[in-house]
Design an enzyme around this catalytic site. Structure first.
Site, short mmCIF file in Angstrom:
data_model
loop_
_atom_site.label_atom_id
_atom_site.label_comp_id
_atom_site.label_asym_id
_atom_site.label_seq_id
_atom_site.Cartn_x
_atom_site.Cartn_y
_atom_site.Cartn_z
N HIS A 5 27.07 46.91 -37.60
CA HIS A 5 26.71 45.62 -38.22
C HIS A 5 26.93 45.73 -39.72
O HIS A 5 26.42 46.67 -40.35
CB HIS A 5 25.23 45.30 -37.98
CG HIS A 5 24.86 45.26 -36.53
ND1 HIS A 5 24.86 44.10 -35.80
CD2 HIS A 5 24.50 46.25 -35.68
CE1 HIS A 5 24.50 44.38 -34.54
NE2 HIS A 5 24.28 45.67 -34.45
N HIS A 53 24.53 51.43 -27.33
CA HIS A 53 23.33 52.15 -27.79
C HIS A 53 22.39 52.55 -26.66
O HIS A 53 21.28 52.06 -26.54
CB HIS A 53 22.59 51.35 -28.87
CG HIS A 53 22.50 49.86 -28.66
ND1 HIS A 53 22.08 49.28 -27.48
CD2 HIS A 53 22.76 48.83 -29.48
CE1 HIS A 53 22.09 47.98 -27.61
NE2 HIS A 53 22.51 47.67 -28.81
N LYS A 112 30.83 40.48 -26.99
CA LYS A 112 29.51 41.13 -26.95
C LYS A 112 28.54 40.24 -26.20
O LYS A 112 28.39 39.05 -26.52
CB LYS A 112 29.01 41.34 -28.39
CG LYS A 112 27.61 41.94 -28.48
CD LYS A 112 27.58 43.42 -28.10
CE LYS A 112 26.16 43.98 -28.07
NZ LYS A 112 25.66 44.32 -29.38
N HIS A 167 24.54 44.59 -24.69
CA HIS A 167 23.19 45.00 -25.11
C HIS A 167 22.35 44.99 -23.84
O HIS A 167 21.99 43.93 -23.34
CB HIS A 167 22.64 44.03 -26.17
CG HIS A 167 21.30 44.45 -26.68
ND1 HIS A 167 21.08 44.88 -27.98
CD2 HIS A 167 20.09 44.54 -26.07
CE1 HIS A 167 19.81 45.21 -28.13
NE2 HIS A 167 19.19 45.01 -26.99
N ASP A 181 25.44 51.73 -34.56
CA ASP A 181 24.52 50.59 -34.59
C ASP A 181 23.83 50.50 -35.95
O ASP A 181 22.69 50.02 -36.05
CB ASP A 181 23.49 50.65 -33.46
CG ASP A 181 22.77 49.33 -33.25
OD1 ASP A 181 23.27 48.29 -33.74
OD2 ASP A 181 21.70 49.34 -32.61
N HIS A 200 30.31 50.73 -32.95
CA HIS A 200 29.23 49.71 -32.92
C HIS A 200 28.62 49.63 -34.32
O HIS A 200 27.87 50.52 -34.73
CB HIS A 200 28.15 50.09 -31.91
CG HIS A 200 27.08 49.04 -31.76
ND1 HIS A 200 26.64 48.61 -30.53
CD2 HIS A 200 26.34 48.34 -32.68
CE1 HIS A 200 25.70 47.68 -30.69
NE2 HIS A 200 25.49 47.52 -32.00
C1 NCD Z 1 20.70 45.01 -34.56
C2 NCD Z 1 20.81 44.09 -35.80
O1 NCD Z 1 19.96 44.20 -36.68
O2 NCD Z 1 21.74 43.28 -35.86
N1 NCD Z 1 19.39 45.57 -34.53
C3 NCD Z 1 19.00 46.69 -33.86
O3 NCD Z 1 17.80 46.98 -33.85
N2 NCD Z 1 19.87 47.48 -33.27
C4 NCD Z 1 21.05 44.26 -33.33
C5 NCD Z 1 21.28 45.14 -32.12
O4 NCD Z 1 22.29 45.84 -32.03
O5 NCD Z 1 20.43 45.14 -31.22
ZN ZN Z 2 23.83 46.63 -32.73
#
Ligand code: NCD
Ligand code: ZN
Length: 343
Positions: A15, A174, A99, A136, A247, A13
């Site tokens: 970003h 998460h 997702k 999520h 995450d 997971h």
């Molecule tokens: C994530 C993001 O910034 O893209 N933020 C977070 O607080 N985890 C999005 C997500 O996974 O919820």
């Molecule tokens: Zn995330």
């Protein structure tokens, strides 16, 4: 123990964004992980296979020249995802999952699904083709307390999804609560879950005690200590349903240190080190390899990595910021010393 060699881990997971943020963060992940599931919540979201392939190319081009890292792409589910796209994902070598963002749940989730039951036709196709649905798991209604959103999602939405689609491959992303751990433990083997380093190391005091600390603010939000302990127990139990997903969610420092700060912790600079710290606190370093390197690959039906990585007990100081002036990111534990180092 002051040295630990394990099979190369993967991040299930992650970003990485685009442009200058992508160029700042991708080397951190590629240094540690063989592969990562790349989240599709860009602006605009990555909703179609062709977009995911273009995004994959952008990530590959941002990698350091010698990196063997492989991005595993996902699509962002919307109310207007065409049924055809599910078969396309099933047939794609590079796109691995959808997702589900409940609309409004988190960063860039406005295009997410407002009425989850209206998406049941899409879930049926994912179940049929064996395409994983990454969830999520939070309700978004304004009347619910932010600390209860995950539990209420499980009670009112997730139970319905698993009852209706018993063979659907689901990753509850998460996890943050004891109730989520219990749900996953009791579910069938086609239901797995990721756990972040911040939810293993911190409870909600980290955000609020002694001042508001925006770099600990992520969604789902950190919970009470009893929940952290349940997550730590699950992650270190050796149960293959629980695997590593950082995450790591980079945001510009200026947008985190803000009167309305963005949600997301940046952890890719020290992900494995942070997990090692948590596992060591639980006296379970011997369980790190399964969680970090085996169970996620097994869940996704991908081969385990053959390379290895070594962690060493040798303190180092996390920089205050990473990136350049136009993409300054404050990492988790900025300026602090971490006990473990990836060599
Ligand atoms: C994530 C993001 O910034 O893209 N933020 C977070 O607080 N985890 C999005 C997500 O996974 O919820
Ligand atoms: Zn995330």
């Amino acid at each position: 123990m002051d040295k630990l060699t394990i099979s190369q881990p993967d991040d299930w997971h992650l970003h990485v964004r685009t442009g200058s943020i992508l160029r700042t963060v991708i080397a951190h992940t590629a240094r540690q992980f063989g592969r990562a599931i790349i989240m599709p919540n860009l602006k605009p979201p990555v909703t179609m296979v062709d977009q995911a392939l273009a995004y994959r190319q952008e990530i590959l081009e941002a990698l350091p020249a010698d990196a063997a890292f492989q991005p595993l792409m996902t699509l962002y589910l919307t109310a207007s995802t065409p049924l055809d796209e599910i078969k396309k994902v099933a047939d794609s070598e590079f796109v691995h999952a959808f997702k589900l963002y409940p609309a409004g749940a988190t960063t860039n989730s406005d295009a997410g699904v407002a009425d989850i039951e209206a998406a049941f036709g899409l879930f049926a196709a994912m179940e049929k083709y064996g395409v994983p649905l990454l969830i999520h798991g939070e309700v978004t209604d304004a009347e619910h307390d932010i600390f209860d959103r995950e539990k209420i999602f499980i009670d009112t939405k997730l139970n319905k999804i698993t009852a209706q689609f018993p063979a659907l491959r689901i990753v509850l992303e998460h996890l943050t609560t004891q109730e989520a751990v219990q749900f996953v433990e009791a579910a069938a083997d086609n239901v797995g879950a990721t756990i972040t380093p911040q939810h293993l190391l911190y409870n909600r005091n980290a955000i609020l005690a002694g001042g508001i600390r925006p770099h600990y603010y992520c969604l789902p939000i950190l919970k009470r200590e009893q929940h952290r302990l349940a997550l730590l127990q699950a992650a270190t139990s050796g149960n293959p349903k629980f695997f590593l997903g950082t995450d790591s969610a980079p945001h510009l420092t200026s947008l985190k240190e803000n009167s309305c700060g963005c949600a997301g912790c940046y952890s890719a600079h020290a992900a494995l080190e942070l997990y090692a710290e948590a596992f060591e606190q639980a006296g379970k370093l011997d369980k790190l390899e399964g969680f970090a390197s085996f169970f996620g690959a097994d869940f996704y039906g991908l081969p385990r990595n053959t390379a290895t990585v070594t962690l060493e007990k040798s303190a180092w100081q996390v920089p205050d910021v990473y990136g350049s002036l136009d993409a300054e990111i404050t990492p988790l534990r900025a300026g602090e010393h971490l006990p473990w180092r990836l060599v």
